[in-house]
Design an enzyme around this catalytic site. Sequence first.
Site, PDB file in Angstrom:
ATOM      1  N   GLU A 189       0.818  -1.206   0.000  1.00 37.78           N
ATOM      2  CA  GLU A 189       0.000   0.000   0.000  1.00 37.78           C
ATOM      3  C   GLU A 189       0.859   1.266   0.000  1.00 37.78           C
ATOM      4  O   GLU A 189       0.509   2.264  -0.627  1.00 37.78           O
ATOM      5  CB  GLU A 189      -0.953  -0.001   1.196  1.00 37.78           C
ATOM      6  CG  GLU A 189      -2.058  -1.041   1.107  1.00 37.78           C
ATOM      7  CD  GLU A 189      -2.930  -0.871  -0.135  1.00 37.78           C
ATOM      8  OE1 GLU A 189      -2.962   0.235  -0.721  1.00 37.78           O
ATOM      9  OE2 GLU A 189      -3.571  -1.852  -0.534  1.00 37.78           O
ATOM     10  N   TYR A 216      -6.147   6.894   3.870  1.00 38.46           N
ATOM     11  CA  TYR A 216      -6.332   5.828   2.894  1.00 38.46           C
ATOM     12  C   TYR A 216      -5.649   4.530   3.345  1.00 38.46           C
ATOM     13  O   TYR A 216      -6.266   3.450   3.372  1.00 38.46           O
ATOM     14  CB  TYR A 216      -5.800   6.218   1.503  1.00 38.46           C
ATOM     15  CG  TYR A 216      -5.605   4.977   0.670  1.00 38.46           C
ATOM     16  CD1 TYR A 216      -6.695   4.332   0.106  1.00 38.46           C
ATOM     17  CD2 TYR A 216      -4.347   4.387   0.541  1.00 38.46           C
ATOM     18  CE1 TYR A 216      -6.549   3.147  -0.584  1.00 38.46           C
ATOM     19  CE2 TYR A 216      -4.189   3.200  -0.146  1.00 38.46           C
ATOM     20  CZ  TYR A 216      -5.281   2.587  -0.707  1.00 38.46           C
ATOM     21  OH  TYR A 216      -5.143   1.402  -1.361  1.00 38.46           O
ATOM     22  N   ASP A 267      -9.202   6.230  -2.198  1.00 37.26           N
ATOM     23  CA  ASP A 267      -8.092   6.717  -3.026  1.00 37.26           C
ATOM     24  C   ASP A 267      -8.681   7.387  -4.269  1.00 37.26           C
ATOM     25  O   ASP A 267      -9.889   7.604  -4.363  1.00 37.26           O
ATOM     26  CB  ASP A 267      -7.175   5.553  -3.411  1.00 37.26           C
ATOM     27  CG  ASP A 267      -7.850   4.614  -4.384  1.00 37.26           C
ATOM     28  OD1 ASP A 267      -9.095   4.581  -4.426  1.00 37.26           O
ATOM     29  OD2 ASP A 267      -7.141   3.919  -5.130  1.00 37.26           O
TER      30      ASP A 267
END
Length: 363
Positions: free
Chosen positions: A46, A129, A147
């Site tokens: 991520e 996020y 996102d």
Amino acid sequence: MKQSENIVNDFNIEQFQHDLITWFEREQRILPWRQDQDPYKVWVSEIMLQQTRVDTVIPYFNRFVEHFPTVESLAHAEEDKVLKAWEGLGYYSRARNLQAAVKEVHEQYGGKVPNTPEEISKLKGVGPYTTGAILSIAYGVPEPAVDGNVMRVMSRILSIWDDIAKPKTRKLFEEIIRLIISKDNPSYFNQGLMELGATVCTPTSPSCLLCPVREHCRAFEQGVQAELPIKSKKKPPKPKQMAAVVLTNEKGEVLIHKRPNKGLLANLWEFPNVEVDLSIGSDKDQLKAFLWTDYRTNATLHQQFATIQHVFSHLVWNIAVYEGSIADDISESDTRKLVSIDELENYAFPVSHQNILKEYRLR
DNA sequence: TATTCGTGGGA
DNA sequence: TTCCCAAGAAT
């Protein structure tokens, strides 16, 4: 009634969840970070995927988890090794923040990535996020992970005309996702939205005829999918004139310098360089003066062998690159080294200075 | 809130 | 070529 509640009113949440999740189960791409749900690897992926394309990340992710397979291995690694593994990926603070956060997890959480929004969002480099992404994907917690994909997809599906470039708009989408996220499978719900944005509901020319949630899409119904999302434009990057030098001593060693630990390209290595003002004098003269004031070396600058342009998000470097030699000694330090050409590959350079080295080899 | 933080790919 | 961008966070 809140704006988010009003928007979601009359939206068939359960049918949408089902259509999205079953599509994701059927069509999801096979990706390295989807082989398991190891929270550490979900985390690494991520961070790498922030503002970076999947195809770019794949080889970096594979190499990174090979070098640093666990929280403990990354916590104990040298920062220079971590940056070297990140070299070329950009946004290098991500790498240093990730390692700082991993050290925190190693020391404060016994190496186990925490599983609450409060604890995760305190970690360096982990914002709203990434908090939601780790929680939902690694732990199955129904937190929104909003996102750019999610904002684009949902602005079309729900016909939302707010400017997605505004920070405030992300909060609206978080509220909306909280109302519609699947409590049974938040991981596939969040990933499904992102996958849909990446492969079907693309920024330009979305493939609506292939879309699994087309019948839920208000923009498609109204024929305005190409006009959404609304996104204000960013200002263009500003040009900077630079001069750099590949400076060698009698032994053929090259002088390199470690950048400051904050700001642009923090802690990466580079060839000596300085911003110049061509309205004041020649870049060569200003470079020579810089080498004297900063390095106390009386260098001889030879010919310019390259001009390199490098475009960042917010600025453009135009670098005149010279060849130079030093007769006197230069004292080395943690931020200043004389290295043989072959040893340069052990240091992490920004792409702009990798290109300087390439041109130097070709000269 | 607006700006600063990289890079390589695609229209 | 030029522009926009791509699974954002820190300041």
